[in-house]
Design an enzyme around this catalytic site. Structure first.
Site, PDB file in Angstrom:
ATOM      1  N   HIS A   1       9.145  12.886  17.967  1.00  0.00           N
ATOM      2  CA  HIS A   1       8.344  14.206  17.773  1.00  0.00           C
ATOM      3  C   HIS A   1       9.326  14.999  18.804  1.00  0.00           C
ATOM      4  O   HIS A   1       9.693  16.306  18.414  1.00  0.00           O
ATOM      5  CB  HIS A   1       7.044  13.976  18.260  1.00  0.00           C
ATOM      6  CG  HIS A   1       6.144  15.250  18.635  1.00  0.00           C
ATOM      7  ND1 HIS A   1       5.270  15.703  17.655  1.00  0.00           N
ATOM      8  CD2 HIS A   1       6.164  16.336  19.609  1.00  0.00           C
ATOM      9  CE1 HIS A   1       4.841  16.826  18.103  1.00  0.00           C
ATOM     10  NE2 HIS A   1       5.433  17.221  19.110  1.00  0.00           N
ATOM     11  N   GLU A   2       9.520  14.464  19.793  1.00  0.00           N
ATOM     12  CA  GLU A   2       9.930  15.696  20.985  1.00  0.00           C
ATOM     13  C   GLU A   2      11.580  15.591  20.613  1.00  0.00           C
ATOM     14  O   GLU A   2      12.148  16.756  21.012  1.00  0.00           O
ATOM     15  CB  GLU A   2       9.740  14.912  22.657  1.00  0.00           C
ATOM     16  CG  GLU A   2       8.300  14.786  23.060  1.00  0.00           C
ATOM     17  CD  GLU A   2       7.547  15.981  23.071  1.00  0.00           C
ATOM     18  OE1 GLU A   2       8.338  17.088  23.102  1.00  0.00           O
ATOM     19  OE2 GLU A   2       6.277  15.857  22.906  1.00  0.00           O
TER      20      GLU A   2
ATOM     21  N   HIS B   1      15.747  21.274  17.423  1.00  0.00           N
ATOM     22  CA  HIS B   1      15.523  22.462  17.038  1.00  0.00           C
ATOM     23  C   HIS B   1      16.153  23.342  18.043  1.00  0.00           C
ATOM     24  O   HIS B   1      16.818  24.224  17.834  1.00  0.00           O
ATOM     25  CB  HIS B   1      14.076  22.640  17.052  1.00  0.00           C
ATOM     26  CG  HIS B   1      13.529  24.028  16.203  1.00  0.00           C
ATOM     27  ND1 HIS B   1      12.177  24.235  16.143  1.00  0.00           N
ATOM     28  CD2 HIS B   1      14.212  24.932  15.781  1.00  0.00           C
ATOM     29  CE1 HIS B   1      12.074  25.492  15.561  1.00  0.00           C
ATOM     30  NE2 HIS B   1      13.252  25.915  15.224  1.00  0.00           N
TER      31      HIS B   1
ATOM     32  N   HIS C   1      11.816  18.585  18.555  1.00  0.00           N
ATOM     33  CA  HIS C   1      11.729  19.850  19.323  1.00  0.00           C
ATOM     34  C   HIS C   1      12.989  20.067  19.951  1.00  0.00           C
ATOM     35  O   HIS C   1      13.486  21.197  20.013  1.00  0.00           O
ATOM     36  CB  HIS C   1      10.613  19.954  20.605  1.00  0.00           C
ATOM     37  CG  HIS C   1       9.255  20.047  20.093  1.00  0.00           C
ATOM     38  ND1 HIS C   1       8.946  21.001  19.225  1.00  0.00           N
ATOM     39  CD2 HIS C   1       8.298  19.302  20.266  1.00  0.00           C
ATOM     40  CE1 HIS C   1       7.735  21.015  18.984  1.00  0.00           C
ATOM     41  NE2 HIS C   1       7.009  19.832  19.910  1.00  0.00           N
TER      42      HIS C   1
HETATM   43 ZN   LIG Z   1       5.110  19.179  19.974  1.00  0.00          ZN
END
Ligand SMILES: [Zn+2]
Length: 654
Positions: free
Chosen positions: A422-423, A429, A426
């Site tokens: 998940h991290e 991105h 980010h």
């Molecule tokens: Zn998040």
């Protein structure tokens, strides 16, 4: 802090970064630091982030802070000159964004250092002085937007056309001009700014009450343990396997809150009044329109989500029936919703193994993506392991021109692996957007931020499922996928529906009280959980649940959790399918479109970014795909249960 309406929302570009870092924490703050945490000095350097990439030493940070403090007043010399020429506008914007950039570098360093050990005094002071500088900057630049707004838009656009160097600032200028119909005269703006100081009152009082002053009840559990039931203890113990304990916890926690129903109603009503004020003075048709205007999201997207979820309640009811079957219950009640579906399967991962799995699972995104992430893993992006005094939870942040940073508290469970994916979503991105965009458009909108992270979680779980054969582990993974979809799509939308209902009530001029907020909350909850259809019993006491959810103060925020999950489920499915069936001659157009979205930062509006990546959030199609994934997951779980032909899987009845 999260920004509400009013002054803060009209603040500098710096706000975007602050809001994003927090969004992630809200989702993941459940990870707790292990009781057996090591001392930071005993952890190998390769598991720590490298803050020296920001400043070689603390002394360099201090020097940079002093320089910045001296430079902030420079902005004043541009005041009154923005409309003189394209060059004078350019000069002012260059200085403002450069100061903003340096400020974000100072803040990330101080915050990160403080998060390494929240007990340490010096980093806390550094954090505070960075915050003071941010306030100083925000105040020193507060005249810029009003002065641009006072110019003729045609003139501003002509400046941009004439001066090539203004191109990176085009989005900022257009965003400023878009606010024109909702901007007031100078005197009224001053009054609105003063009133803006009052807007957080409701939320602050609610925070003090629920975090400090509420006399939370003590309950004695069947284990003999006595627990003080604050919000954190409630969210832990609502998962207890023992049903009688869950009942005790439910009654004590909500019974306690119920005695503050009137006060809680008054604090929420105060917050809604500030949203109404914003709507009226800035000439919006509704509080919803005013809130969504900030990211240029059409209100139809919000209403569509509510309609889609209502239409899909049978999928939630199917889920509830499956839960009842797996827990072996005769009657399912709200108190049974948080027990893990599958008693934990022993899946453990070493940190290096988790990195390798994450890279492998993200292979459908292509070698360029995984190579960059691999290099990031090797070069100080990530602070992996829990240590004494370290901040709990997980988040990703970054500094333009340097690289992303991510904080984890990796404890080796599947959840921790999923958090890494998940991290990393980010962070990649951030990495791709920073590499492709100039500073003013390098931060991405919140509406797409949680798409990049949940996209990676989706790739990971399908990767794990493809490699897991035994029924117990498959049930565990499928249950994890299913619970993620259920709590994000349905629970967050249930919140969003309640939030719209009480705002509309206030817009109609009806008073908001604790009693009628509870009545409205219970009605919506019962409809969602199928109370009248005997799918799941919702006790009268649940009516007060709204009083412990801080998100209702965030002004139409939570729906984005659901829309992000819808978008990422649809995008990840397309990219996975393409990777499996791809014929080299056709290339990977869906993957390339998705990566392009990540590279686009905030150079376009969120809706357009997603549309170009292949999801149109103004239609029901992506939502239906997410429900299809949920149904397919339940199909397989039911097949496994039928094969095992034993309805009680793991949990005792009582
Ligand atoms: Zn998040």
């Amino acid at each position: 802090m999260l920004t509400g309406p009013g002054v803060a929302r009209y603040g500098g570009a710096f706000m975007g970064r602050t809001r994003f870092a927090l969004l992630c924490l809200l989702v993941l703050d459940m990870t707790t630091t292990s009781a057996h945490a090591k001392d930071r000095q005993d952890i190998q350097a390769r598991y720590k982030w490298n803050l020296a990439d920001l400043y070689p030493s603390e002394a360099d940070w201090t020097k940079a802070k002093q320089d910045l403090g001296r430079r902030i007043p420079e902005l004043a010399k541009f005041r009154g000159h923005l409309g003189k020429s394209a060059q004078s506008l350019l000069a002012a914007l260059q200085v403002m964004f450069e100061l903003d950039h340096q400020l974000s570098r100072l803040s990330v360093y101080a915050n990160s250092l403080s998060d390494e050990d929240v007990r340490a005094a010096r980093p806390r002071e550094m954090k505070q002085s960075a915050e003071e500088l941010a306030t100083q900057f925000s105040s020193a630049s507060s005249w810029v937007r009003p002065e641009i707004l006072a110019l003729d838009p045609a003139k501003v656009r002509k400046f941009v056309a004439d001066e090539k160097k203004l191109a990176p600032y085009r989005v900022y200028l257009e965003e400023t001009l878009r606010r024109k119909p909702h901007t007031l005269g100078a005197a009224e703006e001053r009054v609105a700014a003063e009133a803006g100081d009052l807007e957080h009152a409701g939320s602050e009082i609610h925070g003090v009450l629920s975090n400090a002053d509420l006399p939370y009840p003590l309950v004695k559990l069947s284990t003999g343990e006595s627990v003080r039931l604050d919000a954190a203890a409630y969210s832990l113990h609502r998962q207890d396997r023992n049903r009688a304990d869950r009942d005790r916890v439910f009654s004590a926690f909500f019974g306690g809150l119920k005695t503050y129903e009137r006060t809680m109603g008054a604090t929420l009503a105060a917050a809604v009044k500030s949203h109404l004020f914003e709507m009226r003075v800035r000439h919006f048709d509704s509080t919803l329109q005013a809130a969504l205007f900030q990211d240029n999201i059409p209100p139809v997207v919000y209403k569509q989500l509510l309609a889609d979820v209502h239409r899909s309640l049978p999928a939630l009811h199917r889920y509830l029936a499956l839960r009842k079957r797996m827990l072996g219950l005769d009657v399912l009640r709200y108190q049974d919703l948080y027990v893990p579906l599958v008693a934990s399967v022993d899946m453990r991962f070493e940190p290096d193994e988790a990195r390798a799995i994450t890279l492998d699972a993200l292979a459908p995104l292509g070698k360029e993506y995984t190579d960059a992430l691999h290099a990031g893993f090797e070069s100080g992006w990530t602070d992996y392991l829990p240590s004494t005094g370290k901040r709990s939870g997980a988040y990703s942040t970054g500094v333009y021109g340097v690289h992303p940073y991510q904080l984890l508290n990796f404890n080796g469970r599947y959840d921790d692996l999923s958090t890494l994916a998940h991290e990393s979503g980010h962070s990649m991105h951030t990495f791709l957007s920073y590499a492709a965009q100039p500073y003013p458009t390098a931060d991405y909108p919140i509406f797409v931020a949680e798409v990049a992270s949940t996209f990676n979680e989706n790739l990971l779980i399908h990767y794990m499922l493809d490699r897991t054969k035994d029924d117990a582990s498959r049930l565990f993974l499928l249950g994890t996928l299913l619970d993620g979809l259920r709590t994000t799509l349905f629970r967050q939308t249930q919140f969003a529906e309640f939030e719209l209902a009480f705002h509309e009530q206030a817009e109609r001029g009806e008073p908001l009280t604790g009693e009628n907020l509870s009545a409205s909350y219970l009605k919506i909850a019962r409809e969602y959980y199928g109370h009248d259809k005997h799918v799941c019993e919702v006790d009268d006491l649940l009516a007060i649940e709204w009083a412990y959810v801080p998100h209702f103060y965030y002004d139409f925020y939570v729906y984005q959790y659901a829309t992000s999950m819808v978008a990422s489920t649809s995008l990840a499915r397309a990219v996975r399918q393409e990777a499996q069936t791809s014929d080299p001659a056709r290339g990977r157009p869906r993957r390339d479109a998705y990566l392009n979205m990540l590279r686009s930062g905030s150079s376009k509006y969120a809706m357009d970014l997603l549309k170009e990546a292949g999801v149109d959030m103004t239609t029901s199609a992506p939502f239906d795909e997410a429900i299809a994934e949920m149904n397919a997951t339940m199909d397989e779980m039911e097949r496994i249960l039928d094969r095992q032909a034993k309805p009680t899987l793991s949990a005792p009845k009582r």
